[in-house]
Design a protein around this motif. Sequence first.
Motif, short mmCIF file in Angstrom:
data_model
loop_
_atom_site.label_atom_id
_atom_site.label_comp_id
_atom_site.label_asym_id
_atom_site.label_seq_id
_atom_site.Cartn_x
_atom_site.Cartn_y
_atom_site.Cartn_z
N UNK A 81 5.11 9.63 -2.42
CA UNK A 81 4.15 9.52 -3.53
C UNK A 81 3.67 8.08 -3.70
N UNK A 82 2.41 7.90 -4.08
CA UNK A 82 1.84 6.56 -4.21
C UNK A 82 2.65 5.67 -5.14
N UNK A 85 5.42 3.91 -3.52
CA UNK A 85 5.06 3.06 -2.40
C UNK A 85 4.38 1.77 -2.85
N UNK A 86 4.42 1.51 -4.15
CA UNK A 86 3.80 0.29 -4.68
C UNK A 86 4.85 -0.80 -4.85
N UNK A 87 4.47 -2.04 -4.55
CA UNK A 87 5.41 -3.14 -4.76
C UNK A 87 5.61 -3.40 -6.25
N UNK A 88 6.77 -3.92 -6.60
CA UNK A 88 7.05 -4.19 -8.00
C UNK A 88 6.13 -5.28 -8.54
N UNK A 89 5.81 -6.25 -7.70
CA UNK A 89 4.89 -7.31 -8.12
C UNK A 89 3.92 -7.59 -6.99
N UNK A 90 2.67 -7.31 -7.23
CA UNK A 90 1.69 -7.58 -6.19
C UNK A 90 0.82 -6.39 -5.85
N UNK A 91 -0.04 -6.60 -4.87
CA UNK A 91 -0.98 -5.57 -4.45
C UNK A 91 -0.48 -4.84 -3.23
N UNK A 92 -1.20 -3.80 -2.89
CA UNK A 92 -0.88 -3.06 -1.68
C UNK A 92 -0.12 -1.79 -1.98
N UNK A 93 0.04 -1.02 -0.93
CA UNK A 93 0.76 0.24 -1.03
C UNK A 93 1.31 0.53 0.35
N UNK A 94 2.55 0.97 0.42
CA UNK A 94 3.08 1.26 1.74
C UNK A 94 4.54 1.65 1.74
N UNK A 95 4.95 2.24 2.84
CA UNK A 95 6.34 2.64 3.05
C UNK A 95 7.27 1.45 2.88
N UNK A 96 6.81 0.26 3.30
CA UNK A 96 7.66 -0.93 3.23
C UNK A 96 8.08 -1.29 1.82
N UNK A 97 7.36 -0.81 0.81
CA UNK A 97 7.68 -1.11 -0.60
C UNK A 97 8.60 -0.07 -1.24
N UNK A 98 8.85 1.03 -0.56
CA UNK A 98 9.63 2.13 -1.14
C UNK A 98 11.12 1.81 -1.16
N UNK A 99 11.79 2.39 -2.13
CA UNK A 99 13.24 2.23 -2.21
C UNK A 99 13.91 3.07 -1.12
N UNK A 151 1.84 15.35 -0.08
CA UNK A 151 1.12 14.10 -0.18
C UNK A 151 -0.21 14.25 -0.90
N UNK A 152 -0.81 13.11 -1.21
CA UNK A 152 -2.09 13.09 -1.90
C UNK A 152 -3.22 13.33 -0.92
N UNK A 153 -4.22 14.07 -1.34
CA UNK A 153 -5.44 14.25 -0.54
C UNK A 153 -6.64 14.16 -1.46
N UNK A 154 -7.79 13.93 -0.87
CA UNK A 154 -9.01 14.03 -1.65
C UNK A 154 -9.35 15.51 -1.81
N UNK A 155 -10.36 15.82 -2.59
CA UNK A 155 -10.71 17.22 -2.86
C UNK A 155 -11.07 17.99 -1.61
N UNK A 156 -11.76 17.33 -0.69
CA UNK A 156 -12.20 17.99 0.53
C UNK A 156 -11.02 18.39 1.42
N UNK A 157 -10.00 17.54 1.49
CA UNK A 157 -8.88 17.80 2.39
C UNK A 157 -7.76 18.64 1.77
N UNK A 158 -7.74 18.80 0.46
CA UNK A 158 -6.66 19.55 -0.18
C UNK A 158 -6.56 20.97 0.36
#
Length: 185
Positions: A81-82, A85-99, A151-158
């Motif tokens: 989930x997004x 996957x967000x860092x505690x402080x800062x921008x970006x999103x990714x697996x690397x930020x997950x616990x 996972x999250x998708x846009x309306x077209x891909x759901x």
Amino acid sequence: MKIKEVIVVEGKDDTTAIRRAVDADTIETNGSAVSKETIEKIKLAQEKRGVIVFTDPDYPGERIRHIISQAVPNCKHAFLPKDEAKPKNGKGIGVEHASPESIREALKEAQWMEKEAEEQIRKEDLITAGLIGGGNARERREKLGIKLKIGYTNGKQLYNRLKMFQITREQFLNAMEEVLQEEKR
């Protein structure tokens, strides 16, 4: 926790995060321009041990997932989930930020995508449920993706994602009921 399959991630920071959470081997795509050599490695890994595709919950991650799914059928897919996957402080999103806990949960819930599936949910159902169009459709899709672990998708891909994961009408309706109950709170 030892993972038998090889986990496909986007980069070295993702590999580091995966290895903090589980004992596993990874293949890194090194971005969204997945090379032929990388595809060949993924094919070999799929043949020998199986593969779990675990990309970031963003557009480039979904693009990589799509490229791999087309080239290497029958891979498992793990979704994060997004908000996990967000860092505690800062921008970006990714697996690397997950616990490590979030990574283990996502890998435990990894699923196969099926190409051909019987239609159980119609596009009209998505419109009726407020998942396409409307003020809070995006938020509802995000919550639904978490509940169904697709996972999250846009309306077209759901619609396509629901078919690929063979989500039954009953699973869809139960998850939507939970989403709507949460909105009332």
